[in-house]
Design a protein around this motif. Structure first.
Motif, mmCIF file in Angstrom:
data_model
loop_
_atom_site.group_PDB
_atom_site.id
_atom_site.type_symbol
_atom_site.label_atom_id
_atom_site.label_comp_id
_atom_site.label_asym_id
_atom_site.label_seq_id
_atom_site.Cartn_x
_atom_site.Cartn_y
_atom_site.Cartn_z
ATOM 1 N N HIS A 37 0.803 -1.226 0.000
ATOM 2 C CA HIS A 37 0.000 0.000 0.000
ATOM 3 C C HIS A 37 0.837 1.277 0.000
ATOM 4 O O HIS A 37 0.304 2.356 0.237
ATOM 5 C CB HIS A 37 -0.932 0.067 1.231
ATOM 6 C CG HIS A 37 -1.735 -1.168 1.444
ATOM 7 N ND1 HIS A 37 -2.588 -1.649 0.478
ATOM 8 C CD2 HIS A 37 -1.831 -2.025 2.490
ATOM 9 C CE1 HIS A 37 -3.165 -2.756 0.936
ATOM 10 N NE2 HIS A 37 -2.721 -3.007 2.141
ATOM 11 N N VAL A 66 -7.592 0.533 -5.853
ATOM 12 C CA VAL A 66 -8.026 -0.234 -7.017
ATOM 13 C C VAL A 66 -9.544 -0.442 -7.002
ATOM 14 O O VAL A 66 -10.124 -0.740 -5.962
ATOM 15 C CB VAL A 66 -7.303 -1.604 -7.111
ATOM 16 C CG1 VAL A 66 -7.645 -2.501 -5.947
ATOM 17 C CG2 VAL A 66 -7.605 -2.278 -8.425
ATOM 18 N N THR A 113 -10.930 -6.359 -9.330
ATOM 19 C CA THR A 113 -9.921 -6.337 -8.279
ATOM 20 C C THR A 113 -8.481 -6.494 -8.743
ATOM 21 O O THR A 113 -7.582 -6.253 -7.977
ATOM 22 C CB THR A 113 -10.198 -7.435 -7.237
ATOM 23 O OG1 THR A 113 -10.573 -8.616 -7.933
ATOM 24 C CG2 THR A 113 -11.294 -7.015 -6.297
ATOM 25 N N ASN C 168 -5.197 -10.995 3.259
ATOM 26 C CA ASN C 168 -6.522 -11.359 2.754
ATOM 27 C C ASN C 168 -6.720 -12.865 2.897
ATOM 28 O O ASN C 168 -5.822 -13.644 2.611
ATOM 29 C CB ASN C 168 -6.664 -10.956 1.286
ATOM 30 C CG ASN C 168 -6.547 -9.456 1.094
ATOM 31 O OD1 ASN C 168 -6.947 -8.681 1.962
ATOM 32 N ND2 ASN C 168 -5.967 -9.043 -0.022
ATOM 33 N N LYS C 192 -17.748 -5.259 -3.961
ATOM 34 C CA LYS C 192 -17.121 -5.681 -5.213
ATOM 35 C C LYS C 192 -15.637 -5.341 -5.309
ATOM 36 O O LYS C 192 -14.896 -5.990 -6.034
ATOM 37 C CB LYS C 192 -17.869 -5.062 -6.395
ATOM 38 C CG LYS C 192 -19.193 -5.783 -6.636
ATOM 39 C CD LYS C 192 -19.827 -5.356 -7.935
ATOM 40 C CE LYS C 192 -21.066 -6.199 -8.205
ATOM 41 N NZ LYS C 192 -21.918 -5.589 -9.235
ATOM 42 N N THR C 193 -15.198 -4.297 -4.621
ATOM 43 C CA THR C 193 -13.776 -3.930 -4.690
ATOM 44 C C THR C 193 -13.291 -3.490 -3.317
ATOM 45 O O THR C 193 -14.068 -3.032 -2.482
ATOM 46 C CB THR C 193 -13.520 -2.752 -5.660
ATOM 47 O OG1 THR C 193 -14.075 -1.568 -5.082
ATOM 48 C CG2 THR C 193 -14.136 -3.004 -7.017
ATOM 49 N N TYR C 194 -11.981 -3.633 -3.103
ATOM 50 C CA TYR C 194 -11.372 -3.258 -1.829
ATOM 51 C C TYR C 194 -11.661 -1.806 -1.466
ATOM 52 O O TYR C 194 -11.877 -1.471 -0.314
ATOM 53 C CB TYR C 194 -9.855 -3.460 -1.883
ATOM 54 C CG TYR C 194 -9.445 -4.880 -2.156
ATOM 55 C CD1 TYR C 194 -9.755 -5.893 -1.253
ATOM 56 C CD2 TYR C 194 -8.757 -5.220 -3.312
ATOM 57 C CE1 TYR C 194 -9.380 -7.210 -1.497
ATOM 58 C CE2 TYR C 194 -8.374 -6.536 -3.565
ATOM 59 C CZ TYR C 194 -8.695 -7.520 -2.654
ATOM 60 O OH TYR C 194 -8.323 -8.812 -2.902
ATOM 61 N N SER C 195 -11.657 -0.935 -2.477
ATOM 62 C CA SER C 195 -11.733 0.488 -2.177
ATOM 63 C C SER C 195 -13.120 0.932 -1.716
ATOM 64 O O SER C 195 -13.285 2.049 -1.254
ATOM 65 C CB SER C 195 -11.319 1.309 -3.396
ATOM 66 O OG SER C 195 -12.246 1.102 -4.430
ATOM 67 N N LEU C 203 -15.519 -10.260 -0.401
ATOM 68 C CA LEU C 203 -15.696 -10.114 -1.847
ATOM 69 C C LEU C 203 -15.282 -11.398 -2.556
ATOM 70 O O LEU C 203 -14.677 -12.280 -1.952
ATOM 71 C CB LEU C 203 -14.902 -8.916 -2.380
ATOM 72 C CG LEU C 203 -13.399 -9.041 -2.617
ATOM 73 C CD1 LEU C 203 -12.885 -7.809 -3.366
ATOM 74 C CD2 LEU C 203 -12.630 -9.201 -1.319
ATOM 75 N N ILE C 204 -15.666 -11.505 -3.828
ATOM 76 C CA ILE C 204 -15.118 -12.574 -4.656
ATOM 77 C C ILE C 204 -13.841 -12.008 -5.270
ATOM 78 O O ILE C 204 -13.880 -11.045 -6.029
ATOM 79 C CB ILE C 204 -16.112 -12.992 -5.765
ATOM 80 C CG1 ILE C 204 -17.448 -13.463 -5.171
ATOM 81 C CG2 ILE C 204 -15.493 -14.092 -6.637
ATOM 82 C CD1 ILE C 204 -17.388 -14.741 -4.357
ATOM 83 N N LYS C 216 -6.349 -1.865 3.712
ATOM 84 C CA LYS C 216 -5.044 -1.525 4.295
ATOM 85 C C LYS C 216 -4.840 -2.080 5.696
ATOM 86 O O LYS C 216 -4.150 -1.480 6.517
ATOM 87 C CB LYS C 216 -4.842 0.000 4.316
ATOM 88 C CG LYS C 216 -4.909 0.624 2.934
ATOM 89 C CD LYS C 216 -4.484 2.073 2.972
ATOM 90 C CE LYS C 216 -5.083 2.819 1.783
ATOM 91 N NZ LYS C 216 -4.761 4.239 1.794
#
Lengths: 236, 236, 236
Positions: A37, A66, A113, C168, C192-195, C203-204, C216
């Motif tokens: 990060h 991302v 991702t 993760n 759907k996304t980390y952010s 998430l998948i 983070k």
């Protein structure tokens, strides 16, 4: 040469390499890991290596955002291509290597991702085969969120831009010179090489920046500092 | 083949590779990381790999005294070139591979902190292109500061020369044989393979030296030992 | 391409490469490190990379039972060769890539502790030169000791098959969908996304499996979980 500057390794990195080699089996790939990060470290590393790899394509994937709203970009400079998120990763290198063209990569409906594997790697593979670079041009890239150093009457203030694996603390200041400083209550000498000190020292590292180091000790752990921290040296 | 045995990676290692490839773009490069500042480990690794890479050029950069008074040297053996600081890094390998020539590299006025990139890498690149090796010849290289093993009536005394990533403790003794020993108050069996023990064991490792290991446990952390430590096994 | 999936690096890995290059100097080698002794992670990594490297030879050496009674095997599939211990390492990949032939490698009287270097590497080198594969055929390979996921009325139960370098947590469940879950007393959103999250999320991942992650932050350390652990998500 395609260079991968990433904050991951493992199967993620291997998948990126596989994607590149499927497109260009002759591509030579080099990878460099940076701290998780840590976009500032990534930007520093890209800046420090680029001149050693003229004509290289550099993919940078240090990308905490991302899937968010930041753009994906390709930057063409005189000798290199830079591919990755527009999050400051390429801002240091572009201060010295002026972008000739900045292309925003179109976002298609693919993996939300892992842009490194699904967007950047195939693009690098294609560019390495001299395919044309098309897309919407943009004017400027994002900067890193770090302040310039300040040289005052009593002190120097600067930002930590990299901490290496020895714990040496690299700052964003060049071109300073003094005999010794006070840093976090410690008097530290300004020297020329690591071996001159049995303890802490300040020197201009091989990278050209001011560095706080310690002989066989981890300075960053000792002072409990990390990339992005703003620090002050008082003249002693 | 150019092999880099270093206690750093990151952009430092990438810069060394860039320097080599600028001189010889066809050079095949392999890198091996050793523990920070651990010259003994570096010497062990170089000794363990050299026979797997005949005709290779090995650069060793584990160099806590960089910038100090130790010499920089190139050693030519029957099949290899060894390049690095004269701090013992090449002493183990030279016990088996007699130096045909030892050259002291002239110190020029360049980077005081990164000899790997500015001195050793360009030299390796040139040697890989079969350029001549010139310079002042010297007679002998420095030894590591480790004592030979001692086999006594009641005990064996030896030095730890490597701790691997599993925590297996590798010593500088070969050719011993016993059923079990007492080591730091623990009775440990001498066995042939890791899987024979559910706990600690002593064995001759694949490297040919006596090793203290533990099944899926980190022996070095358990006993709180590090490279260079002198240890004793009592016969049980 | 020869791919080495191992739980070691250091001089051990270099020796394996040296052995391969002595047999086939042109072989392209890629290495991927997995956690020490973590056969499940090794199996996951092999499964995740194989489709990116068609026609590759994969050596897997995550082998806590080395020297014990488990067999050494070579598996030939439509596009790949898989070489390593018969301890489940190849079980995930063989669910999707049916073995055409499974050969048990004869055990000769060589190094009891380093099959990777003395058995698997030379064999991979020979196969890469298209030498014939001979030996006693066997019918089936060992499975990993992990249970299938269970989807119940109130909860989902699954097994952790990989923890990546970000912490993760990757499970062995696909094809689930919900808005949020309760996991170890924490309510976590499915995103759907980390952010999209400032905290924990489910998430998948880009690998296709359900993953517990944190923005983070290291989720595996936070929950104190490791590969092989059986976990439950309650629907929230």
């Amino acid at each position: 040469m395609i260079i991968l500057v990433t904050d991951f390794e493992e199967f993620y990195l291997a998948q990126m390499k596989g994607v590149i080699w499927k497109i260009n089996p002759e591509a030579k790939i080099l990878d460099i890991k940076v701290r998780n990060h840590d976009t500032i470290s990534g930007a520093f590393v890209i800046d420090k290596i680029i001149d050693y790899f003229p004509d290289s394509i550099i993919i940078g994937v240090v990308d905490p955002g991302v899937g968010g709203s930041r753009k994906n970009i390709v930057i063409q400079t005189e000798k290199n291509y830079l591919i990755g998120p527009d999050n400051g990763l390429f801002s240091l290198v572009c201060e010295r290597h002026t972008p000739l063209k900045i292309i925003e990569i179109e976002k298609k409906n693919i993996s939300k991702t892992f842009h490194g594997r699904d967007i950047f790697a195939p693009l690098a593979g294609k560019i390495s085969l001299k395919k044309d670079l098309k897309g919407k041009e943009i004017k400027k890239i994002k900067d890193l969120d770090i302040k310039d150093p300040r040289i005052e009457k009593d002190y120097v203030e600067c930002t930590i831009i990299y901490i290496d694996n020895f714990g040496n603390i690299i700052t964003n200041i060049r071109d300073v010179k003094f005999n010794k400083i006070i840093f976090m209550d410690k008097e530290i000498k300004f020297l020329k090489t690591y071996s001159e000190s049995e303890d802490f020292l300040v020197l201009i590292g091989s990278h050209g920046f001011l560095e706080i180091a310690a002989n066989k000790k981890n300075a960053a752990e000792f002072f409990n500092l990390k990339t992005g921290d703003r620090i002050r040296f008082y003249y002693a």
